[in-house]
Write a protein that holds these residues in place. Structure first.
Motif, PDB file in Angstrom:
ATOM      1  N   VAL A   1      32.686  16.524  29.618  1.00 29.43           N
ATOM      2  CA  VAL A   1      33.030  17.888  30.046  1.00 29.43           C
ATOM      3  C   VAL A   1      34.057  17.792  31.175  1.00 29.43           C
ATOM      4  CG1 VAL A   1      32.201  20.092  30.953  1.00 29.43           C
ATOM      5  CG2 VAL A   1      30.717  18.729  29.473  1.00 29.43           C
ATOM      6  N   HIS A   2      35.250  18.341  30.931  1.00 29.79           N
ATOM      7  CA  HIS A   2      36.322  18.246  31.931  1.00 29.79           C
ATOM      8  C   HIS A   2      36.949  19.598  32.196  1.00 29.79           C
ATOM      9  CE1 HIS A   2      35.976  14.096  30.477  1.00 29.79           C
ATOM     10  NE2 HIS A   2      36.309  13.774  31.713  1.00 29.79           N
ATOM     11  N   THR A   3      37.241  19.846  33.459  1.00 29.84           N
ATOM     12  CA  THR A   3      38.071  21.003  33.802  1.00 29.84           C
ATOM     13  C   THR A   3      39.513  20.533  33.908  1.00 29.84           C
ATOM     14  OG1 THR A   3      37.670  20.585  36.142  1.00 29.84           O
ATOM     15  CG2 THR A   3      36.268  22.230  35.085  1.00 29.84           C
ATOM     16  N   TRP A   4      40.405  21.373  33.469  1.00 26.70           N
ATOM     17  CA  TRP A   4      41.843  21.135  33.620  1.00 26.70           C
ATOM     18  C   TRP A   4      42.376  22.310  34.427  1.00 26.70           C
ATOM     19  CZ3 TRP A   4      44.891  17.125  31.268  1.00 26.70           C
ATOM     20  CH2 TRP A   4      44.141  16.210  30.494  1.00 26.70           C
TER      21      TRP A   4
ATOM     22  N   LYS B   1      44.398  28.387  37.590  1.00 26.92           N
ATOM     23  CA  LYS B   1      43.560  28.684  36.430  1.00 26.92           C
ATOM     24  C   LYS B   1      42.941  27.404  35.865  1.00 26.92           C
ATOM     25  CE  LYS B   1      44.981  28.952  32.264  1.00 26.92           C
ATOM     26  NZ  LYS B   1      45.726  29.435  31.083  1.00 26.92           N
ATOM     27  N   VAL B   2      41.675  27.520  35.448  1.00 27.50           N
ATOM     28  CA  VAL B   2      40.946  26.363  34.923  1.00 27.50           C
ATOM     29  C   VAL B   2      40.588  26.622  33.463  1.00 27.50           C
ATOM     30  CG1 VAL B   2      38.715  25.161  35.062  1.00 27.50           C
ATOM     31  CG2 VAL B   2      39.958  25.741  37.172  1.00 27.50           C
ATOM     32  N   ILE B   3      40.738  25.611  32.610  1.00 31.07           N
ATOM     33  CA  ILE B   3      40.089  25.679  31.297  1.00 31.07           C
ATOM     34  C   ILE B   3      39.135  24.484  31.175  1.00 31.07           C
ATOM     35  CG2 ILE B   3      41.954  26.962  30.166  1.00 31.07           C
ATOM     36  CD1 ILE B   3      42.694  24.322  28.749  1.00 31.07           C
ATOM     37  N   ILE B   4      38.124  24.665  30.334  1.00 36.99           N
ATOM     38  CA  ILE B   4      37.096  23.628  30.175  1.00 36.99           C
ATOM     39  C   ILE B   4      37.265  22.987  28.803  1.00 36.99           C
ATOM     40  CG2 ILE B   4      34.605  23.173  30.096  1.00 36.99           C
ATOM     41  CD1 ILE B   4      34.298  25.810  31.787  1.00 36.99           C
ATOM     42  N   ILE B   5      37.477  21.685  28.778  1.00 37.34           N
ATOM     43  CA  ILE B   5      37.664  20.974  27.511  1.00 37.34           C
ATOM     44  C   ILE B   5      36.427  20.123  27.226  1.00 37.34           C
ATOM     45  CG2 ILE B   5      39.032  19.261  26.250  1.00 37.34           C
ATOM     46  CD1 ILE B   5      40.904  21.404  26.745  1.00 37.34           C
TER      47      ILE B   5
END
Ligand code: NAI
Length: 473
Positions: free
Chosen positions: A366-369, A375-379
């Motif tokens: 689980v990584h945040t970019w 702004k953050v998205i979760i991959i």
């Protein structure tokens, strides 16, 4: 006897836990257990040396021990760097009668969180048999073991290495440069491969078309009891399991986009809707798009909804579905994951190249970019299949169908080589129906018996097959 060391797993001390889950899984896998009983005496796989490349989970452990119970010798690797359940791998290495101090199980090369180099090393180990013999059967999921054999043969024949324009093929190339295996001899000893998934099957038909396929193959995926169950009901279960374990975000009320409405997409869309999400589907195939619409989903393009949705799931088996430029437009804390076989559905390489973007690990897989504007998205699972990376894949009962198909396909190819010249085949329908039948009792299903006059009227045998091959279910 000599100590058994022919394996590599994360931690043998997990074996007891693995064994307990295997025991629970056996009860949930009536198809595999019935096949063990039916063939216990005949030992149809005696003499088979099976190299397996398939997610090393608890369910796969039951498959491996079924193949062994039918007489086969087995060597195993996982078919994804994140999909191994370490306790299942430990239990397989230790075996039912061994202990962590005295392992007596099956050679298995798999752990959760392999590097790409380790992954391909494991695949090569699964193909490397002690002594002179090589494998005479492959059991594949996604086609990586089959690919490695074909690349190895091509390399030995032409001296030309596979095009290394992507990171993964570059690793394969390095492996082949240093490999001591006689790939040509190895390939000529293989009677056939049974392939588990849509993507691997696609590769097989391509090789058949261009004349490069080296041995016969059974397309297990397109057994009805595989793709219409595992791909659909399996993903219906394990997609949201993965999202929940990764993020624990409430799915109800959110907007979720499912890219692709094939068998996997249908299961994914249903599971998200079951949690109360508003589900939007994208498709390129008018038939699947119409199906999605009639099932009540909005069908539109990614472009239309990329800045509005909360959860994105790719299910296409195709590449470049969600690009870095799409992710740049998403909402803060949008969740992005893939459940298709390979990691090229989401443009991870492009994401990493965005100037100023910062990747941070919340926990493994689980990584945040974080974009430069904050702004953050979760991959999930770094773009690899999230149901196996973030959760434990499909549950036992559905895998009992897929793996019963696998086992029967192995028996077919191994025991009837004359009936399967090099080419790609599907499982005969009577075996498909047999696999379904083996799962009815456990669910309390009472089947209506076809009367002879009725059978004659619809032109089938009382004992099946009940449908022509072109029937679509
Ligand atoms: P499928 O062929 O039934 O479905 C894929 C769908 O994606 C098709 O309807 C196709 O028209 C659509 N599609 C292709 N390109 C698209 C695009 N650019 N945009 C939108 N839609 C697009 O295949 P299936 O059986 O659903 O498998 C999909 C993938 O999932 C494969 O890679 C397969 O190997 C994998 N798989 C993964 C499982 C898992 O547990 N994670 C289980 C079973 C399959």
């Amino acid at each position: 006897s000599a100590e058994f060391t022919d394996f590599k797993v994360a931690d043998l001390s997990l074996a007891a836990f693995g064994r307990k889950e295997i025991t629970l899984a056996e009860h949930e896998m009536p198809g595999l257990m019935a096949i063990r009983e039916e063939y216990a005496e005949a030992q149809p796989l005696a003499g088979a040396r099976i190299t397996g490349s398939l997610h090393m989970t608890v369910q796969t452990a039951v498959l491996i021990e079924t193949l062994v119970a039918l007489g086969a010798q087995v060597r195993w690797a996982s078919c994804n760097i994140f999909s191994t359940q370490d306790h299942a791998a430990a239990a397989i290495a230790v075996g039912p009668n061994g202990t962590p101090g005295n392992p007596q199980g099956v050679p298995v090369f798999a752990w959760k969180g392999e590097t790409l180099e380790e992954y391909w090393w494991c695949t090569e180990q699964a193909l490397t048999w002690p002594g002179e013999a090589g494998p005479n059967m492959i059991l594949d999921d996604g086609g990586d073991a089959t690919l490695l054999v074909h690349q190895g043969v091509g390399y030995r024949k032409t001296g030309v290495l596979p095009d290394a324009d992507n990171e993964e093929l570059a690793v394969v190339r390095a492996l082949l440069e240093n490999s001591r295996l006689d790939w040509t001899a190895l390939a000529s000893g293989i009677r056939g491969v049974t392939e588990e998934t849509t993507t691997g099957v696609h590769r097989l038909y391509e090789m058949q078309r261009d004349g490069s396929l080296l041995f016969p193959a059974i397309n297990v995926n397109d057994a009805v009891t595989k793709s219409k169950f595992d791909n659909k009901y399996g993903c219906r279960h394990s997609l949201i399991d993965g999202i929940n374990r990764a993020t624990d975000v409430l799915i109800g009320g959110k907007t979720a986009v499912v890219c692709g409405y094939g068998d996997v997409g249908k299961g994914c869309a249903e599971s998200l809707r079951g949690q109360g999400a508003r589900v939007i589907v994208t498709e390129i195939d008018p038939i699947c798009a119409l199906q999605a619409a009639m099932d009540g989903y909005q069908v539109t393009t990614l472009d239309e909804v990329v800045d509005k949705a909360d959860i994105f799931v790719t299910t296409t088996g195709n590449k470049d579905i969600i690009m870095a430029s799409d992710m740049a437009k998403m909402k803060h804390q949008a969740i992005v994951g893939n459940i298709g076989h390979f990691d090229n559905e989401i443009d991870m390489a492009g994401l990493a190249k965005i100037p100023g973007i910062v990747k941070d690990e919340v926990k493994p897989q689980v990584h945040t970019w974080t974009f430069p504007d904050g702004k953050v998205i979760i991959i999930l699972s770094e773009g690899r299949l999230l149901n196996l990376g973030n959760a434990t894949g499909h549950p036992s009962f559905v895998m009992s169908n897929s793996f019963a198909d696998q086992t029967l396909a192995q028996i077919e190819l191994f025991t009837k080589p004359d009936e399967y010249p090099t080419g790609v085949y599907t499982l005969p329908k009577h075996l498909d129906e047999k696999v379904a039948r083996l799962h009815l009792d456990a669910l309390g299903v009472k089947l209506t018996k076809l009367r002879p006059e009725q059978a004659a009227y619809i032109g089938v045998d009382v004992d099946g097959p009940y449908k022509p091959d072109h029937y679509r279910y």
